[in-house]
Design a protein around this motif. Sequence first.
Motif, short mmCIF file in Angstrom:
data_model
loop_
_atom_site.label_atom_id
_atom_site.label_comp_id
_atom_site.label_asym_id
_atom_site.label_seq_id
_atom_site.Cartn_x
_atom_site.Cartn_y
_atom_site.Cartn_z
N ALA A 143 -10.98 13.04 -8.68
CA ALA A 143 -11.36 12.55 -7.35
C ALA A 143 -10.67 11.23 -6.97
O ALA A 143 -10.23 11.09 -5.82
N PRO A 144 -10.53 10.27 -7.86
CA PRO A 144 -9.86 9.02 -7.46
C PRO A 144 -8.42 9.22 -7.01
O PRO A 144 -7.94 8.53 -6.12
N LEU A 145 -7.74 10.19 -7.60
CA LEU A 145 -6.36 10.48 -7.19
C LEU A 145 -6.34 11.09 -5.80
O LEU A 145 -5.49 10.74 -4.97
N SER A 146 -7.26 12.00 -5.55
CA SER A 146 -7.36 12.64 -4.24
C SER A 146 -7.66 11.59 -3.16
O SER A 146 -7.10 11.64 -2.06
N LEU A 147 -8.51 10.64 -3.48
CA LEU A 147 -8.82 9.56 -2.53
C LEU A 147 -7.60 8.68 -2.28
O LEU A 147 -7.37 8.25 -1.15
N ARG A 148 -6.83 8.40 -3.30
CA ARG A 148 -5.67 7.50 -3.17
C ARG A 148 -4.60 8.08 -2.26
O ARG A 148 -4.05 7.39 -1.42
N ILE A 162 -7.63 6.57 -14.20
CA ILE A 162 -6.63 7.61 -13.93
C ILE A 162 -5.64 7.19 -12.84
O ILE A 162 -4.45 7.51 -12.93
N VAL A 163 -6.07 6.47 -11.82
CA VAL A 163 -5.16 6.08 -10.75
C VAL A 163 -4.08 5.15 -11.30
O VAL A 163 -2.90 5.33 -10.99
N SER A 164 -4.46 4.17 -12.10
CA SER A 164 -3.45 3.26 -12.64
C SER A 164 -2.53 3.98 -13.64
O SER A 164 -1.33 3.72 -13.68
N TYR A 165 -3.08 4.91 -14.40
CA TYR A 165 -2.29 5.69 -15.35
C TYR A 165 -1.24 6.55 -14.64
O TYR A 165 -0.05 6.52 -14.95
N VAL A 166 -1.68 7.30 -13.65
CA VAL A 166 -0.77 8.17 -12.89
C VAL A 166 0.23 7.31 -12.11
O VAL A 166 1.42 7.64 -12.04
N GLY A 167 -0.23 6.22 -11.54
CA GLY A 167 0.66 5.32 -10.82
C GLY A 167 1.74 4.72 -11.70
O GLY A 167 2.88 4.58 -11.27
N ALA A 168 1.39 4.39 -12.95
CA ALA A 168 2.39 3.84 -13.88
C ALA A 168 3.49 4.87 -14.15
O ALA A 168 4.67 4.52 -14.23
N TRP A 169 3.11 6.13 -14.30
CA TRP A 169 4.12 7.17 -14.50
C TRP A 169 4.98 7.31 -13.25
O TRP A 169 6.22 7.47 -13.34
N GLY A 170 4.37 7.23 -12.08
CA GLY A 170 5.14 7.30 -10.84
C GLY A 170 6.10 6.13 -10.72
O GLY A 170 7.26 6.30 -10.32
N GLN A 171 5.65 4.94 -11.09
CA GLN A 171 6.53 3.77 -11.08
C GLN A 171 7.71 3.98 -12.02
O GLN A 171 8.86 3.67 -11.67
N PRO A 173 0.82 -1.22 0.00
CA PRO A 173 0.00 0.00 0.00
C PRO A 173 0.85 1.28 0.00
O PRO A 173 0.50 2.26 -0.66
N ALA A 174 1.95 1.28 0.74
CA ALA A 174 2.83 2.46 0.76
C ALA A 174 3.48 2.67 -0.60
O ALA A 174 3.63 3.81 -1.05
N LEU A 175 3.86 1.58 -1.28
CA LEU A 175 4.44 1.72 -2.62
C LEU A 175 3.42 2.25 -3.61
O LEU A 175 3.75 3.07 -4.47
N ASP A 176 2.18 1.78 -3.49
CA ASP A 176 1.12 2.28 -4.37
C ASP A 176 0.89 3.77 -4.16
O ASP A 176 0.76 4.54 -5.11
N THR A 177 0.86 4.18 -2.90
CA THR A 177 0.67 5.60 -2.59
C THR A 177 1.85 6.42 -3.09
O THR A 177 1.66 7.48 -3.69
N LEU A 178 3.07 5.93 -2.84
CA LEU A 178 4.26 6.65 -3.29
C LEU A 178 4.28 6.79 -4.81
O LEU A 178 4.51 7.88 -5.34
N SER A 179 4.02 5.70 -5.53
CA SER A 179 4.06 5.79 -6.99
C SER A 179 2.96 6.71 -7.51
O SER A 179 3.18 7.46 -8.47
N THR A 180 1.80 6.71 -6.88
CA THR A 180 0.73 7.62 -7.30
C THR A 180 1.13 9.07 -7.01
O THR A 180 0.94 9.95 -7.86
N LEU A 181 1.70 9.31 -5.85
CA LEU A 181 2.13 10.67 -5.51
C LEU A 181 3.21 11.17 -6.48
O LEU A 181 3.13 12.30 -6.97
N VAL A 182 4.17 10.32 -6.80
CA VAL A 182 5.22 10.70 -7.77
C VAL A 182 4.58 10.99 -9.12
O VAL A 182 4.91 11.98 -9.78
#
Length: 164
Positions: free
Chosen positions: A40-45, A78-87, A12-21
């Motif tokens: 909104a999904p990003l704000s929730l994540r 959007i969450v998976s898209y933004v998370g992929a860029w963060g990864q 969960p911390a990695l998911d949050t970090l990659s989304t934040l990045v």
Amino acid sequence: MQCPLWVASPAPALDTLSTLVGIYWLKASLKACIDGRQLAPLSLRVGAGAFRAALEAPDTPELLVRAPRPLLPPAHTIVSYVGAWGQALLLWDCVRGLQECLARQLGWSPSLDLLPTVGSHSAWAQSTLQQAHAAAPSVAAQTSMTPPTAADTPTSAPMPATSR
């Protein structure tokens, strides 16, 4: 020894970090979006405060002008898209020989395809990582922001990455 410490964080911390990045990386596109339901999904994540702080964080104007500005996908992806860029950014910041191994270990292999784009915006990528790590102190405190130099690299064979 070459593996960044954030790898040992719980999923969960990695998911949050990659989304934040990813939010910091795509800040220009996210700020231009006028559909709150899409964001909104990003704000929730990552939490409303962290999301708002990311969008309002100051940037060097010269870097912001050159920041990538892709079109954003619908809210349901959007969450998976933004998370992929963060990864991709987190992998980009690793020693090159470790990137593929980490991507496989973490299930981030699709993000490897984004590395050339990240590399073509290296100044923005460094700024993104610095801001995101500063905004995520619980994970950033464990993270080395600078890839090791040749002098830091051991002469023996690298140790295999540990599983999360």
